[in-house]
Design an enzyme around this catalytic site. Structure first.
Site, PDB file in Angstrom:
ATOM      1  N   TYR A  36       1.865   0.637  14.810  1.00 26.21           N
ATOM      2  CA  TYR A  36       0.923   0.718  13.685  1.00 26.21           C
ATOM      3  C   TYR A  36       1.374   1.203  12.610  1.00 26.21           C
ATOM      4  CZ  TYR A  36      -3.573  -0.344  11.266  1.00 26.21           C
ATOM      5  OH  TYR A  36      -4.315  -0.478  10.322  1.00 26.21           O
ATOM      6  N   LYS A  84      -2.571  -2.527   8.066  1.00 25.09           N
ATOM      7  CA  LYS A  84      -2.768  -4.152   8.404  1.00 25.09           C
ATOM      8  C   LYS A  84      -1.806  -4.674   7.311  1.00 25.09           C
ATOM      9  CE  LYS A  84      -4.880  -6.450  11.432  1.00 25.09           C
ATOM     10  NZ  LYS A  84      -4.152  -6.310  12.850  1.00 25.09           N
ATOM     11  N   ASP A  97       0.827  -1.275   0.108  1.00 24.64           N
ATOM     12  CA  ASP A  97      -0.173   0.049   0.003  1.00 24.64           C
ATOM     13  C   ASP A  97       0.909   1.231   0.037  1.00 24.64           C
ATOM     14  OD1 ASP A  97      -1.641   2.323   0.855  1.00 24.64           O
ATOM     15  OD2 ASP A  97      -2.671   1.293   2.475  1.00 24.64           O
TER      16      ASP A  97
HETATM   17  P1  13P Z   1      -4.470  -0.448   5.447  1.00 23.49           P
HETATM   18  O1  13P Z   1      -3.807  -1.256   6.259  1.00 23.49           O
HETATM   19  O2  13P Z   1      -5.443  -1.259   4.588  1.00 23.49           O
HETATM   20  O3  13P Z   1      -3.813   0.590   5.070  1.00 23.49           O
HETATM   21  O4  13P Z   1      -5.805  -0.021   6.350  1.00 23.49           O
HETATM   22  C1  13P Z   1      -5.322   0.665   7.803  1.00 23.49           C
HETATM   23  C2  13P Z   1      -6.560   1.193   8.543  1.00 23.49           C
HETATM   24  O5  13P Z   1      -6.078   1.454   9.522  1.00 23.49           O
HETATM   25  C3  13P Z   1      -7.862   1.059   8.081  1.00 23.49           C
HETATM   26  O6  13P Z   1      -8.806   1.738   8.857  1.00 23.49           O
HETATM   27 MG    MG Z   2      -3.883   1.925   3.736  1.00 22.81          MG
HETATM   28 MG    MG Z   3      -4.486  -2.221   2.816  1.00 23.32          MG
END
Ligand code: 13P
Ligand code: MG
Ligand code: MG
Ligand code: 13P
Length: 380
Positions: A230, A233, A11
């Protein structure tokens, strides 16, 4: 001919939050891979699932080839530049290190790869998920490769009668790859015992026991464990060879009708049902639902056919309605109990900090005060 399939995904920015990469970003990444990979690759297919871009590349350099990994890293760097120019959200999100060092593992992007001798016809399925972690594939792979309730081939096909072996990784062990190999059907209960815990034990690969042929691979990296804080994800990818000595495509798809609850969705800190969606879908409700796309291909002498969008069929509209229902149900209870992930899996520091502050305000009652519980407010 020996062919390698490599999927490397990241991403590096998206429109309107964690929703979908811009067309320009995707085009930039694709053009980069096609131009710079002209001599290196036999073919490639670039797609997006939610806010993640995945490069499916075919070549003959084997798994973990530094050249292939560097090509993908550089393509995502070129994409990040465009994401910044366009002011996209989360530009460069998954590129956690400043420089490439031999392999994308540990640097942020996810990868799964397999090398095999091509069969005369070589069908396979490429799955990509957004808003969840690699354990999301545990249940579908278990059901497709080890449970005759989903895989009739385990009963009907002599080629599959010996079963499959599962290589499972303990992703909490960050000092190196801690793995175990277990055989289905004899060790089914042991496999289930581990795969129950999607956040810690993750199917890394599945092999046929008849020919020790690679059948499935999953990207097992957990950003949670790389970055310390964090950053997003994991949004895992998975490759599965189908037919012949492997489950049929329909047997691989069968478990996706369940919409099982997985970790992810909003801020990577909740549980939500995994929704099978069409290729290049965006993300929506509560930064979810956790989504998975499925593209079927045949590869021949390293050349890919066009993809078939496996979840673009009226059957899956019905599944999506059911999964929406499940998503709405669990959201009814907001932060309470299983709607949110346990403390150790929360992806934001906020609750952890808050718990630290509240901890100092807790008191342990003395015996006499305890007897008066419910009658008198305890002085701080
Ligand atoms: P991604 O990992 O897809 O970027 O999503 C992160 C997130 O916190 C969505 O609420
Ligand atoms: Mg994202
Ligand atoms: Mg993502
Ligand atoms: P194969 O024997 O080619 O795996 O086909 C099985 C089948 O018909 C799938 O439904």
């Amino acid at each position: 001919m020996r062919t390698t399939l490599s999927v490397i995904k990241a991403d590096v920015g998206s429109i309107g939050g964690h929703i979908k990469p811009s067309a320009k970003l995707k085009e930039t990444v694709e053009r980069f891979v096609r131009e710079k990979g002209k001599k290196l690759l036999l073919d490639c297919y670039v797609s997006s699932t939610g806010d993640d871009i995945a490069l499916l590349m075919t070549h003959q350099h084997g798994v973990d080839s530094p050249k292939i990994h560097e090509l993908a890293w550089d393509a995502f760097m070129a994409g990040t530049k465009v994401a910044k120019e366009q002011g996209l959200y989360g530009a460069g999100q998954d590129l956690l290190k400043d420089a490439f060092s031999g392999n994308v593992r540990g640097l942020g992007p996810g990868s799964c790869e397999m090398e095999f001798e091509e069969r005369p016809n070589e069908p396979f399925v490429f799955f990509a998920a957004d808003k969840t972690d690699p354990g999301a594939y545990n249940l579908p792979l278990y059901l497709s490769f080890a449970d005759p309730m989903h895989c009739a081939g385990l009963l009907l096909s002599p080629k599959m009668a010996k079963g499959f072996s599962f290589t499972i990784m303990d992703v909490n062990h960050t000092e190196g790859d801690r793995v175990i190999e277990l055989n289905a059907p004899e060790e089914l209960y042991d496999i289930a015992c581990l795969l129950r815990d999607n956040e810690r034990f993750v199917v890394e690969s599945v092999h046929s026991r008849a020919g020790n042929e690679i059948g499935a691979v999953v990207s097992t990296s957990r950003l949670h464990n790389i970055a310390g804080t964090y950053t997003g994800k994991d949004d895992p990818v998975c490759l599965v060879r189908v037919q012949g000595g492997f489950p049929a495509t329909g047997e691989i798809l069968s478990p996706y009708r369940i919409g099982h609850y997985v970790a992810g969705t909003m801020r990577g800190s909740h549980n939500g049902p995994l929704m099978p969606v069409k290729l290049n879908s965006a993300i929506s409700f509560f930064d979810g639902p956790p989504s998975v796309t499925g593209a079927a291909f045949c590869v021949h002498a390293g050349k890919l056919t066009e993809p078939v969008d496996l979840f673009d069929h009226p059957f899956w509209d019905w599944v999506r309605n059911n999964v929406s229902q499940k998503a709405a149900e669990i959201r009814q209870q907001g932060f309470s109990g299983p709607a949110m992930l346990p403390y150790s899996e929360l992806e934001y520091g906020g609750v952890v900090e808050k718990m630290g502050q509240l901890d100092t305000r807790f008191i342990v009652r003395k015996q006499a005060q305890a007897a008066g519980n419910g009658r008198k407010k305890t002085a701080a």
